[in-house]
Design an enzyme around this catalytic site. Structure first.
Site, PDB file in Angstrom:
ATOM      1  CD  GLU A 258     -22.163  19.559 -19.679  1.00  0.00           C
ATOM      2  OE1 GLU A 258     -21.751  18.546 -20.255  1.00  0.00           O
ATOM      3  OE2 GLU A 258     -22.348  20.636 -20.256  1.00  0.00           O
TER       4      GLU A 258
ATOM      5  CG  HIS B 213     -43.682  18.657 -10.126  1.00  0.00           C
ATOM      6  ND1 HIS B 213     -43.846  17.353  -9.731  1.00  0.00           N
ATOM      7  CD2 HIS B 213     -44.283  19.416  -9.164  1.00  0.00           C
ATOM      8  CE1 HIS B 213     -44.546  17.311  -8.601  1.00  0.00           C
ATOM      9  NE2 HIS B 213     -44.815  18.557  -8.232  1.00  0.00           N
TER      10      HIS B 213
ATOM     11  CB  SER C  43      -0.939  -0.009   1.206  1.00  0.00           C
ATOM     12  OG  SER C  43      -0.203  -0.195   2.406  1.00  0.00           O
TER      13      SER C  43
ATOM     14  CE  LYS D  26     -22.714  22.686 -28.022  1.00  0.00           C
ATOM     15  NZ  LYS D  26     -23.902  22.302 -27.278  1.00  0.00           N
TER      16      LYS D  26
ATOM     17  CB  SER E 139     -18.306  22.810 -29.622  1.00  0.00           C
ATOM     18  OG  SER E 139     -18.252  21.954 -30.747  1.00  0.00           O
TER      19      SER E 139
ATOM     20  CD  GLN F 208      -3.281  -2.392   1.864  1.00  0.00           C
ATOM     21  OE1 GLN F 208      -2.541  -2.665   2.796  1.00  0.00           O
ATOM     22  NE2 GLN F 208      -3.073  -2.824   0.643  1.00  0.00           N
TER      23      GLN F 208
HETATM   24  N1  ARG Z   1      -1.303  -1.349   4.914  1.00  0.00           N
HETATM   25  C1  ARG Z   1      -2.145  -1.898   5.910  1.00  0.00           C
HETATM   26  C2  ARG Z   1      -3.534  -1.236   5.825  1.00  0.00           C
HETATM   27  O1  ARG Z   1      -3.616  -0.257   5.195  1.00  0.00           O
HETATM   28  C3  ARG Z   1      -1.569  -1.675   7.273  1.00  0.00           C
HETATM   29  C4  ARG Z   1      -2.020  -2.671   8.279  1.00  0.00           C
HETATM   30  C5  ARG Z   1      -1.467  -3.977   7.951  1.00  0.00           C
HETATM   31  N2  ARG Z   1      -1.707  -4.907   8.994  1.00  0.00           N
HETATM   32  C6  ARG Z   1      -1.511  -6.226   8.812  1.00  0.00           C
HETATM   33  N3  ARG Z   1      -1.765  -6.985   9.803  1.00  0.00           N
HETATM   34  N4  ARG Z   1      -1.134  -6.715   7.664  1.00  0.00           N
HETATM   35  O2  ARG Z   1      -4.487  -1.697   6.357  1.00  0.00           O
END
Ligand code: ARG
Length: 459
Positions: free
Chosen positions: A289, A155, A22, A282, A276, A321
């Site tokens: 939007e 409406h 992550s 336009k 456009s 995560q």
């Molecule tokens: N990157 C993990 C998360 O965002 C951190 C916690 C990870 N914990 C574990 N027991 N693998 O949740």
């Protein structure tokens, strides 16, 4: 090599790493991670687990790492799975083995929950302020159009005359509720899970309350199992952002519609209009939007994450995560959108003549019924009488005011010459003086209330 590779005899598969890591997104809260670790170092020092000197070295190392991040010179290592392991790895590189003492009694489970709560607190505060700027833009624009008349719709059919200020202010209150909700969420976000360990709590004699206070939390979690897996604060924030997006999408739709030449009520500033590539005439409201469209994405982040949480077994699971990218995306979406919407409202040009021209006398049919009510007729009967007048006018191709008095009196003898006074849009609007109504005086009061809410919430 990862920090947990001790029990494995083979390195982790590269594709798994790509899925599992992550660091690509949680690097975003490095500052909160380091802040949490500095506070934790003090807590374990106070508990006698590390010496004051060791604590000092850890804090120094962490401070250095923060500088590396701030200067953009922090170098990720191949084993850095997430922000927590990256910081710990670097700490040990800088200060040696003593860095390995920091994680005593702490798990990434309570650590990530702590970091993300700290990040969410900061972010909610920033969004709260930004929404206030949009509200300010609406108030300023409304103050210029207290007497500007326009058709009000239900409406999407012409209903009753209103003032443009009243229309603009209606969005102020939607945003006010969004800001209230962000504020209401604060005590539930500001709960410290630190000291919950992986799931069962910590055996260390750390002072969780002092630790929480050091980090600016308002309370500590009461159950470690719940604490490591409580992502209500994420779901709740996602909901507030989804509803905010929904409100912005409704403002956007009105702006798109009213800037259509068939309405012509408003003109978007050139800087916020798009053209456009094919049709030279336009003038499109692309940003609006997008404001309308982004609501779908914000709602998607909420429903997607709730679906992730649903049915998870107790305590931490890696599914959690997924909380980060959902909230990051929602926040980024609004932070990209809001400055443009704010600028559009600031620079929005209203065309009072076009609004005036769109005021048809049928918008005064309710006022005509009220006229009969004032002469003693029950409203239900008055509604029926005016319905007949409207039908007659349509048959004869006349405006309501052009129906001869004699014809009106054939339908009800309560009509007399003073009926002519009904056909006045400004007078119709000015009669709606009860609080919350569209009369200029009521809207002046409304704006006064609005400004108070802005002041009291900006502290
Ligand atoms: N990157 C993990 C998360 O965002 C951190 C916690 C990870 N914990 C574990 N027991 N693998 O949740």
């Amino acid at each position: 090599m990862t920090l947990w590779s001790g029990r494995f005899s083979e390195p982790t598969d590269a594709d798994l790493r790509a899925l599992n890591d992550s660091i690509g997104f949680d690097i975003r809260f490095y500052a909160q991670d380091i802040k949490g670790s500095i506070a934790y170092a003090h807590a374990i020092a106070d508990a006698g687990l590390i010496t004051k000197d060791e604590c000092g070295r850890i804090v120094e190392g962490l401070t250095l790492i923060r500088q590396e991040f701030e200067q953009g010179i922090f170098v990720l290592a191949p084993g850095d799975e997430d922000i927590h392991t990256a910081v710990e790895r670097r700490l040990i590189e800088i200060i040696g083995d003593v860095g390995g003492k920091l994680h005593t009694g702490r798990s990434r489970n309570d650590q990530v929950a702590t970091d993300f709560r700290l990040w969410t607190l900061d972010t909610v505060k920033a969004l709260h302020q930004q929404l206030g700027l949009l509200q300010t833009a609406l108030v300023e624009k409304a103050e210029q159009h207290l007497e500007t008349l326009m058709p009000g719709y239900t409406h999407l059919q012409p209903a009753q005359p209103i003032t443009a200020a009243h229309w603009l202010m209606s969005f102020f209150w939607m945003l006010q509720r969004d800001r209230d909700r962000l504020r209401d969420a604060h005590p539930r976000i500001a709960v410290s899970p630190l000291g919950s360990g992986a799931l069962a709590g910590t055996p260390l004699a750390i002072d969780r309350i002092e630790l929480a206070e050091r980090l600016g939390f308002a309370a500590i979690s009461e159950n470690s199992l719940d604490a490591v897996s409580d992502r209500d604060f994420v779901a709740e924030t996602l909901f507030v952002l989804a509803l905010t997006g929904t409100h912005l999408s409704r403002l956007a739709e009105d702006v798109i519609l009213y800037s259509n030449p068939l309405f012509g009520f408003i003109t978007l500033n050139d800087r916020y209009s798009t053209g456009s590539s094919l049709m030279p005439q336009k003038r499109n409201a692309d940003p609006m939007e997008l404001a309308r469209g982004k609501a779908g994405r914000l709602i998607g982040n909420l429903t997607g994450f709730l679906t992730t949480l649903k049915g998870l077994p107790s305590t931490y699971n890696k599914d959690m995560q997924e909380d980060k990218e959902a909230l990051f995306d929602a926040v980024d979406t609004l932070q990209k959108l809001l400055p443009v919407v704010i600028a559009i409202i600031h620079t929005l040009h209203l065309n009072p003549e076009k609004m005036q021209a769109a005021l048809g006398e049928e918008l005064l049919a309710t006022d005509l019924a009220d006229y009969l009510v004032n002469k003693g007729l029950p409203f239900r009967a008055a509604h029926h009488v005016v319905g007949r007048v409207v039908r007659l006018a349509a048959q004869e191709n006349l405006n309501l005011s052009q129906v001869p008095l004699a014809k009106l009196r054939e339908i009800s003898d309560l009509f007399s010459a003073d009926v002519a006074q009904v056909f006045d849009f400004a007078a119709s609007v000015a009669r709606r003086t009860a609080p919350g109504g569209t009369a200029p005086n009521a809207v002046r009061d409304q704006i006064r209330q609005a400004k108070q809410r802005l002041d009291s919430l900006s502290e």
